[in-house]
Enzyme design. Structure first.
Site, PDB file in Angstrom:
ATOM      1  N   HIS A 199      17.768  38.405  46.475  1.00 49.90           N
ATOM      2  CA  HIS A 199      16.579  39.152  46.860  1.00 49.90           C
ATOM      3  C   HIS A 199      16.676  39.379  48.378  1.00 49.90           C
ATOM      4  O   HIS A 199      17.576  38.845  49.037  1.00 49.90           O
ATOM      5  CB  HIS A 199      15.326  38.350  46.510  1.00 49.90           C
ATOM      6  CG  HIS A 199      14.951  38.416  45.051  1.00 49.90           C
ATOM      7  ND1 HIS A 199      13.748  37.950  44.565  1.00 49.90           N
ATOM      8  CD2 HIS A 199      15.627  38.915  43.985  1.00 49.90           C
ATOM      9  CE1 HIS A 199      13.692  38.156  43.255  1.00 49.90           C
ATOM     10  NE2 HIS A 199      14.815  38.734  42.875  1.00 49.90           N
ATOM     11  N   GLU A 220      14.912  38.308  50.969  1.00 49.62           N
ATOM     12  CA  GLU A 220      14.804  37.104  51.798  1.00 49.62           C
ATOM     13  C   GLU A 220      16.070  36.254  51.694  1.00 49.62           C
ATOM     14  O   GLU A 220      16.499  35.625  52.681  1.00 49.62           O
ATOM     15  CB  GLU A 220      13.595  36.258  51.362  1.00 49.62           C
ATOM     16  CG  GLU A 220      12.253  36.964  51.455  1.00 49.62           C
ATOM     17  CD  GLU A 220      11.867  37.686  50.158  1.00 49.62           C
ATOM     18  OE1 GLU A 220      12.755  38.266  49.499  1.00 49.62           O
ATOM     19  OE2 GLU A 220      10.674  37.658  49.812  1.00 49.62           O
ATOM     20  N   SER A 243       6.054  40.871  49.188  1.00 45.17           N
ATOM     21  CA  SER A 243       5.605  39.467  49.105  1.00 45.17           C
ATOM     22  C   SER A 243       6.595  38.630  48.299  1.00 45.17           C
ATOM     23  O   SER A 243       7.063  39.063  47.243  1.00 45.17           O
ATOM     24  CB  SER A 243       4.216  39.428  48.467  1.00 45.17           C
ATOM     25  OG  SER A 243       3.595  38.198  48.738  1.00 45.17           O
ATOM     26  N   CYS A 302       8.767  36.361  45.884  1.00 41.81           N
ATOM     27  CA  CYS A 302       8.698  35.831  44.519  1.00 41.81           C
ATOM     28  C   CYS A 302       8.761  34.306  44.604  1.00 41.81           C
ATOM     29  O   CYS A 302       8.910  33.730  45.684  1.00 41.81           O
ATOM     30  CB  CYS A 302       9.859  36.376  43.678  1.00 41.81           C
ATOM     31  SG  CYS A 302      11.433  35.524  43.982  1.00 41.81           S
ATOM     32  N   CYS A 327      11.987  33.000  46.307  1.00 40.81           N
ATOM     33  CA  CYS A 327      12.021  33.184  47.760  1.00 40.81           C
ATOM     34  C   CYS A 327      10.969  32.327  48.450  1.00 40.81           C
ATOM     35  O   CYS A 327      11.209  31.789  49.529  1.00 40.81           O
ATOM     36  CB  CYS A 327      11.861  34.664  48.096  1.00 40.81           C
ATOM     37  SG  CYS A 327      13.248  35.648  47.465  1.00 40.81           S
TER      38      CYS A 327
END
Lengths: 163, 163
Positions: free
Chosen positions: B69, B71, B94, B96, B99
């Protein structure tokens, strides 16, 4: 710690020979990582029919990559999947918050943990999120991480998120 | 949703021009991912003095790797660090649960989120764990993920953990 000990005892009775076999494979991956100078944690993602979908070990040292814990290496190795609900993650050490979050996000149905002694991990968090968690308490996993922590306490700290 | 809207409004007043600049960089990474046929989420890990430590975007499609992802790509790019307490993670969407767990495990001090509309993420979880979370509500991030979700709902579902 007492709660963990009693919990793991209850859980162990439900574990099959197949579970012990996969945990031994996770341990062998952990040992491979240790022999390479890395952190000794390994994991395997297995499908409901016993097919190994992915396997790997911690690669903080080997790849200079802090996100590759054992469970993450197994996730990466398994690659793209439509659903992981019927899979089991065998991990030699109880999942850290990153790996526990990953197990929840990717809806992995069951986790079998080889060691809750060196880290209690996030067993309750996982159970609260609906994941089945079985604790195997596999001595070779516990002994290997114990040895590693004594030999390289700073690497253990770094791997577990840093200062 | 109302709680989010009011929360993000309060928070936006505390954000600096520098915060908006880094969020725009995260958006540009998200757009790069989108233009490659991937999921449009980008992130940047920045030190307290404004140095970019790591940056990246979601690479589920590009690498066939579900754990990358935005991040996580920024974490991987930043590599080994003794401490991340004084760092800020700018993320276009935002976080998950994977993360968010990573942010907590690696003790990242602050997170700035560009979009809580397409996913409310785990803002409360992060705050409960002591992470400072500021919500920017950056329209280009919100619009890009909205478009992506309409165009490729199955890929969005897969990226968000599968069925």
């Amino acid at each position: 710690m007492q709660a963990c000990a009693s919990e793991s005892h209850d859980t162990q009775e439900q574990l099959s020979d197949k579970d012990r076999e996969f945990m031994h494979q996770a341990y062998e991956l952990a040992l491979k990582g240790y022999n390479e100078g890395g952190c000794p944690i390994g994991a395997i993602l297995v499908d409901e029919d016993g097919t190994v979908l992915g396997a790997g070990h911690n690669a903080l040292v080997q790849e200079g990559n802090p996100i590759i814990h054992g469970e993450m290496a197994a996730m990466r190795d398994a690659g793209r999947l439509d659903s992981r609900r019927k899979t089991t993650m065998y991990t030699s050490l109880s999942p850290c918050m990153m790996c526990a979050g990953t197990i929840v996000q990717f809806k992995i149905g069951r986790v079998v943990v080889g060691d809750v002694v060196n880290s209690p991990g996030n067993v309750e968090f996982l159970r609260e999120k609906g994941v089945t968690v079985d604790i195997l308490n596999y001595e070779p996993c516990i002994d290997l991480v114990k040895k590693f922590r004594e030999e390289k306490p700073e690497l253990w700290l770094e791997d577990w998120g840093g200062a």
